[in-house]
Every structure is written in structure tokens, then in C-alpha cells.
Enzyme design. Structure first.
Site, PDB file in Angstrom:
ATOM      1  N   TRP A  80     -31.260  44.086  13.438  1.00 23.93           N
ATOM      2  CA  TRP A  80     -30.447  42.878  13.571  1.00 23.93           C
ATOM      3  C   TRP A  80     -29.037  43.195  14.044  1.00 23.93           C
ATOM      4  CZ3 TRP A  80     -34.011  39.748  14.165  1.00 23.93           C
ATOM      5  CH2 TRP A  80     -35.166  39.790  13.391  1.00 23.93           C
ATOM      6  N   ASP A 127     -23.275  39.143   8.517  1.00 27.07           N
ATOM      7  CA  ASP A 127     -24.543  38.430   8.569  1.00 27.07           C
ATOM      8  C   ASP A 127     -25.197  38.600   7.195  1.00 27.07           C
ATOM      9  OD1 ASP A 127     -27.171  37.597   8.869  1.00 27.07           O
ATOM     10  OD2 ASP A 127     -27.591  38.850  10.626  1.00 27.07           O
ATOM     11  N   LYS A 136     -34.554  32.521   4.475  1.00 25.50           N
ATOM     12  CA  LYS A 136     -34.900  33.552   3.499  1.00 25.50           C
ATOM     13  C   LYS A 136     -34.698  33.037   2.074  1.00 25.50           C
ATOM     14  CE  LYS A 136     -34.932  36.547   6.996  1.00 25.50           C
ATOM     15  NZ  LYS A 136     -36.149  37.132   7.569  1.00 25.50           N
TER      16      LYS A 136
END
Length: 356
Positions: free
Chosen positions: A99, A166, A190
Site C-alpha cells: 500500500w 493511512d 475494514k
């Protein structure tokens, strides 16, 4: 057969949120209109949006000099929104996996990227520490939890430049010191809501640091100034997000959420370390509470397909590791009950007994 959900995302949500959402699909807040059909301009939805922001602020103890907004596009859109707004000359990125590599790629369109630290030398199995942060960076960027490799920051780092994080996969899983961050963002799928909405928590002074003229939708000020409603927001995910935050508050907030998450993770990591069939892949001090990754022990690698089939036959869902790393992954997000982890542990013990 009862199913135990360990999907990495979209992932398990609390029953209370699902039940409220199911009811609202047919009749939202007594309006006689479906949540899926309601106008985002109604006072009923404005109330949902306001409460979601208020609960976010309360649960994370977000200071008054921060704004919260919700926007479509998911976290991947923020990979380029962040540098478009704030990268004037050079930004630092800590590379801890897939990511952050994606974010680095997008940032290079807007300016120089300094890979300030990286754990790529050991296949992203640890979190870099004690690295120097250049004072001339426009910002330093981190991803606090790495879903694919199972590593997680355990504390809020100190940065001499604006820190951007993030937190897609560990937001609201533990208390954090928001004041150490200039901006926190993440996708909701999530720990918060279905896919389709991202949250942004931004310190007021960052709103004056936009680096260049931008298309309207890309400018962070657009979303702050218009209270997340410059265009039609993702109504359904925001509703579920609010219900999830209500559930978190009802169980005791961040302290209780953190206690539960540590307890679940300890159960599974203890079994991985004890069981002769498996071994963990992340450095022990950096093991994620959210995404617990493991593989077959040395000499047992050929049993991986059998264990996956065995686990699935016992009701385990989503335990296959990411395609980039293989092995197994149990994602134990906030709504994952302790019962599910106990069932997985029992399954692992049964498999060990079978192959003694």
C-alpha cells in the site's frame, strides 16, 4: 455450519450495525422511504452525518482544530489526493509494503519522493525504526497497519514535519494521539463500514498548505467547506459507519476495543508459536493486532493446501493468505468476536493432532 469470518476486506461488521442497516433499507428513520432511496439533503441524513462525525471525534478524542469529512473513492483515491494537495517539493514515505508502494507511485507525479525508510530488505516483515526524518520534507507518510504482511506500528511516532497516515485497516482499533498527525485517512471497509467511503481527519493548518491549483473535487478544502456534501456522498456506507461507531461507544470505546483486540491477537499468536505445524511471518515486536499472518512450519510446507481445506471444512472463511505472499491470514478486525479466534485455534490444534 457456523461460519467464522476472517476476510481482510470487505470484512466483518458488528451485528448491531447490520441489523440497523437492514431495517433502514426498508424504512429509514420512520420516513417510510428506503435508506437506499433517501435524498442526502434531508434533515434525517444530515443527522446521520453529524452524529458520525461527532462519534468519530469522541471515540478518538480528536482535538477541536481538526476537521472530519467523508468522501467516495476509497483509500486508493487518497494516494494521489495527498500529494496533489501537499507535495510542493519533496515528501518522505516509509515503505512498509504494497500500500505504501502504491502511494509512492502516485506521489511521484507531483514531486520528489524520498523513501525515508523501508522494510523491503526483509520482505516487509518488520516496521522500520529510529530512522532520520529530513527537516525539508513537505510531509512524512506512513501506513500504520500492513494487511498483507501482518505488521503494525505500535505507537504514534514523533515527526518534525507534518505526519500523514493511512489508517485504513487499524482505525479505531486502539487509542491514538491524533495531535501527532497532520492528516489521517482510510477506507472504511475494514473496521467501519462497507466499501465505498473514505474518512479524512485533517488539521486546520493543512487546509492552507495546498500546493497548487487543483480540480474542484481534488482540493481538500472543497470537502471541508461543503461538509462532505459537495457531491452526493456514499449515503449507505456512512449510515453503517455511524451504526458501527455507536456500537463501539456502547461497548466502552477505545479502551475496551483495544483490550478485546489484544486478547484476540494473543490467543492466536500464542497458538502459532506453540503449534508445531505453523510459524509466524512478522517480527514479533511488530505483529499486527488486525491481520495475523502465518505459514506452515519448516518441513511442513506441503501440507498448506490440506490445512486450507481442513480449515474451510471447519467453517473458517477468508483465511487464505494474500496472493503476493501465500500462507494464511486471519483478519481479526474490531467486529471479529473472540469466539471466532477460539474456533480457529481449536482447528489448528486439531490439525496438529491429526499429523502427530
Amino acid at each position: 455450519m457456523k461460519k467464522y469470518n476472517f476476510y481482510a476486506g470487505p470484512s466483518i461488521l458488528p451485528d448491531a450495525a447490520l441489523e440497523a442497516a437492514a431495517k433502514a433499507i426498508f424504512d429509514f428513520d420512520g420516513t417510510g422511504v428506503s435508506l437506499l432511496s433517501i435524498s442526502h439533503r434531508t434533515k434525517e441524513f444530515q443527522s446521520v452525518l453529524d452524529e458520525a462525525k461527532s462519534l468519530f471525534r469522541e471515540l478518538l478524542n480528536i482535538p477541536d482544530n481538526y476537521k472530519i469529512y467523508f468522501v467516495g473513492g476509497g483509500a486508493s483515491t487518497q494516494f494521489f489526493h495527498i500529494p496533489a494537495n501537499f507535495l510542493k517539493t519533496k515528501a518522505g514515505y516509509v515503505n512498509t509494503g504494497v500500500w505504501t508502494k502504491k502511494a509512492i507511485k502516485e506521489a511521484k507525479f507531483y514531486g520528489e519522493v524520498d523513501v525515508t525508510a523501508s522494510s523491503e530488505d526483509r520482505n516487509f516483515s518488520y516496521i522500520p525504526k529510529d530512522f532520520a526524518i529530513p527537516a525539508d520534507l513537505d510531509y512524512l507518510y506512513i501506513c500504520t497497519n500492513n494487511t498483507i504482511y501482518g505488521t503494525e506500528y505500535k505507537c504514534d511516532i514523533d515527526s518534525p514535519v507534518p505526519l500523514i497516515a493511512d489508517m485504513s485497516s487499524d482505525i479505531l482499533s486502539r487509542p491514538i494521539d491524533v495531535s501527532k498527525y497532520a492528516l489521517i485517512y482510510g477506507g472504511a471497509q475494514k473496521n467501519l463500514a462497507p466499501a465505498g467511503v473514505a474518512f479524512v481527519i485533517i488539521r486546520d493548518d493543512m487546509l492552507k498548505r495546498v500546493a497548487r491549483p487543483l480540480p474542484t473535487m481534488m482540493n481538500v478544502n472543497t470537502h471541508v467547506d461543503n461538509d462532505s456534501m459537495f457531491n452526493t456522498p456514499p449515503v449507505f456506507p456512512i449510515f453503517v459507519l455511524r451504526e458501527t461507531l455507536r456500537w463501539m461507544k456502547s461497548i466502552g470505546g477505545m479502551d475496551e476495543m483495544y483490550r478485546r483486540n489484544k486478547e484476540k491477537a494473543a490467543l492466536l499468536y500464542d497458538e502459532i508459536d506453540r503449534n508445531t505445524m505453523f510459524r509466524g511471518t512478522a517480527a514479533e515486536e511488530d505483529r499486527s493486532l488486525m491481520n495475523i499472518c502465518f505459514v506452515m512450519a519448516e518441513g511442513r510446507e506441503d501440507l498448506a493446501p490440506e490445512f486450507l481445506e481442513f480449515a474451510q471444512s471447519r467453517g473458517m472463511v477468508g483465511v487464505k493468505g494474500h496472493r503476493l505472499v501465500g500462507g494464511f491470514r486471519a483478519s481479526c478486525y474490531n467486529a471479529c468476536p473472540k469466539e471466532s479466534v477460539e474456533a480457529l485455534v481449536a482447528c489448528m490444534r486439531e490439525f496438529e493432532e491429526k499429523h502427530k
